[in-house]
Scaffold this active site. Structure first.
Site, short mmCIF file in Angstrom:
data_model
loop_
_atom_site.label_atom_id
_atom_site.label_comp_id
_atom_site.label_asym_id
_atom_site.label_seq_id
_atom_site.Cartn_x
_atom_site.Cartn_y
_atom_site.Cartn_z
N LEU A 13 0.81 -1.21 0.00
CA LEU A 13 0.00 0.00 0.00
C LEU A 13 0.85 1.27 0.00
O LEU A 13 1.96 1.30 0.53
CB LEU A 13 -0.92 0.00 1.22
CG LEU A 13 -1.84 -1.22 1.37
CD1 LEU A 13 -2.75 -1.04 2.57
CD2 LEU A 13 -2.66 -1.46 0.10
N HIS A 62 -3.53 4.33 -2.22
CA HIS A 62 -4.49 3.43 -1.57
C HIS A 62 -5.11 4.09 -0.33
O HIS A 62 -6.32 3.96 -0.08
CB HIS A 62 -3.80 2.14 -1.11
CG HIS A 62 -3.23 1.33 -2.23
ND1 HIS A 62 -1.88 1.18 -2.41
CD2 HIS A 62 -3.82 0.61 -3.22
CE1 HIS A 62 -1.66 0.40 -3.46
NE2 HIS A 62 -2.82 0.05 -3.97
N LYS A 72 -5.98 6.51 -11.60
CA LYS A 72 -4.81 6.08 -12.38
C LYS A 72 -5.16 4.87 -13.24
O LYS A 72 -4.71 4.75 -14.38
CB LYS A 72 -3.63 5.76 -11.46
CG LYS A 72 -2.37 5.37 -12.25
CD LYS A 72 -1.21 5.09 -11.31
CE LYS A 72 -1.37 3.76 -10.62
NZ LYS A 72 -1.20 2.60 -11.55
N GLN A 75 -9.69 0.36 -15.93
CA GLN A 75 -10.21 -0.58 -14.95
C GLN A 75 -11.49 -0.04 -14.31
O GLN A 75 -12.47 -0.77 -14.13
CB GLN A 75 -9.16 -0.85 -13.87
CG GLN A 75 -9.67 -1.66 -12.69
CD GLN A 75 -8.59 -1.91 -11.66
OE1 GLN A 75 -7.76 -2.79 -11.83
NE2 GLN A 75 -8.57 -1.11 -10.61
N MET A 109 1.47 7.69 -8.21
CA MET A 109 1.87 6.66 -7.25
C MET A 109 1.43 5.29 -7.74
O MET A 109 0.32 5.11 -8.22
CB MET A 109 1.28 6.96 -5.88
CG MET A 109 1.94 8.11 -5.18
SD MET A 109 1.46 8.23 -3.45
CE MET A 109 2.51 9.59 -2.93
N SER A 110 2.32 4.32 -7.59
CA SER A 110 2.07 2.95 -8.00
C SER A 110 2.97 2.03 -7.19
O SER A 110 4.11 2.39 -6.89
CB SER A 110 2.36 2.78 -9.49
OG SER A 110 2.36 1.40 -9.86
N SER A 111 2.45 0.85 -6.87
CA SER A 111 3.29 -0.14 -6.18
C SER A 111 4.50 -0.51 -7.02
O SER A 111 5.56 -0.87 -6.48
CB SER A 111 2.47 -1.38 -5.84
OG SER A 111 1.38 -1.05 -5.00
N ARG A 112 4.37 -0.45 -8.33
CA ARG A 112 5.47 -0.84 -9.21
C ARG A 112 6.57 0.22 -9.30
O ARG A 112 7.62 -0.04 -9.87
CB ARG A 112 4.94 -1.16 -10.61
CG ARG A 112 4.14 -2.46 -10.70
CD ARG A 112 3.75 -2.80 -12.13
NE ARG A 112 3.21 -4.14 -12.24
CZ ARG A 112 1.91 -4.43 -12.25
NH1 ARG A 112 1.02 -3.45 -12.13
NH2 ARG A 112 1.50 -5.68 -12.37
#
Length: 283
Positions: free
Chosen positions: A33, A37, A149, A153, A184-187
């Protein structure tokens, strides 16, 4: 905060919530997260009495050469962040709980899943729609929260909820960005410092086109060209498309409807996506 791993336990916990006539919000995540998130959690807490965060790295939305095995995970940190953010329930099911042996029923999305990411990630939105549909059935939230983002989806999930008569309000929360503009992205953790600097070209290109739009530009090709000329530091531009915000079909010039300028590009081996919404001023 409760951490729950089975559907049976989740339903027991939520039955108590519903018996008290409380409104339930769901934030579906794949974990690792970040502030994006947490913005979804904050939105849920303003609209709902109880917030459920699901944490599940969904294998069916990854392609055969994608990063399922290396996708970042830190469950203990995720739990701490959820607790601090006021989450009531973390639902962290094991793979067998979502996809039991001999599982074979999927949700097949339609036209909204075909362009952009759908064209480059075959089966991706089938996996997304299936897991989100299952989470909707498990949690039965009043409201579900998704980040802008992942614009396509959001469109696919919203269409699914309408088409399948799911009594769930779908809320899209504005993209949360780093101070320099990177979505922002987990990747993002995959990026080296040098790659991260080059990745800023994506948001800067989109912002440049949005600025031109606000100045009155309505020509689709011009807006795309303005963004594209700033994307020369990425390693591979997968797509840059200006689409109707509702249908995801290519926007037509001059723009007369709200549109989304969407991009996907590789920086190093990391695939980044981003978008800006071009909303026409209200008459």
């Amino acid at each position: 905060m409760q951490t729950i791993t089975t559907v049976a336990e989740l339903r027991r916990a939520l039955a108590e919530v519903r018996s008290a006539d409380k409104r339930v919000g769901l934030v579906p995540t794949m974990g690792y997260l970040h502030d994006g998130h947490l913005a979804l959690v904050a939105a849920s807490r303003t609209q709902c009495d109880v917030t459920v965060v699901s944490i599940f790295v969904n294998p069916t939305q990854f392609g055969p050469n994608e990063d399922l095995s290396t996708y970042p995970r830190n469950f203990l940190r995720d739990q701490e962040l959820c607790r601090d953010a006021g989450v009531a329930i973390v639902f962290a099911p094991h793979i067998q709980e979502i996809y039991p042996a001999q599982f074979e029923t999927f949700v097949e999305p339609g036209e909204l899943a075909k362009p952009m990411c759908g064209a480059f990630r075959p089966g991706h939105f089938r996996g997304v729609a299936t897991v989100v549909g299952k989470l909707f059935n498990m949690v039965q939230p009043d409201v579900a929260f998704f980040g802008q983002k992942d614009f396509q989806q959001c469109a696919v999930v919203r269409r699914m909820a309408i088409d399948l008569n799911l009594p769930i309000k779908i809320v899209t929360v504005q993209t949360v960005r780093e101070p320099d503009g990177l979505a922002m992205s987990s990747r993002n953790r995959y990026l080296s410092e040098e790659e991260r600097r080059r990745g800023l070209a994506i948001s800067r290109g989109l912002f440049a086109a949005a600025d031109k739009f606000r100045s009155g530009e309505r020509d689709v090709e011009q807006l795309i060209a303005i963004a594209k000329e700033r994307l020369n530091t990425v390693d591979r531009l997968q797509y840059l498309e200006l689409v109707d915000a509702d249908t995801l079909k290519p926007a037509e010039s001059p723009l007369r409807r709200t549109a989304a300028l969407c991009a996907a590009a590789y920086v190093g081996s990391t695939r980044l996506i981003d978008n800006v919404i071009l909303s026409l001023p209200t008459p």
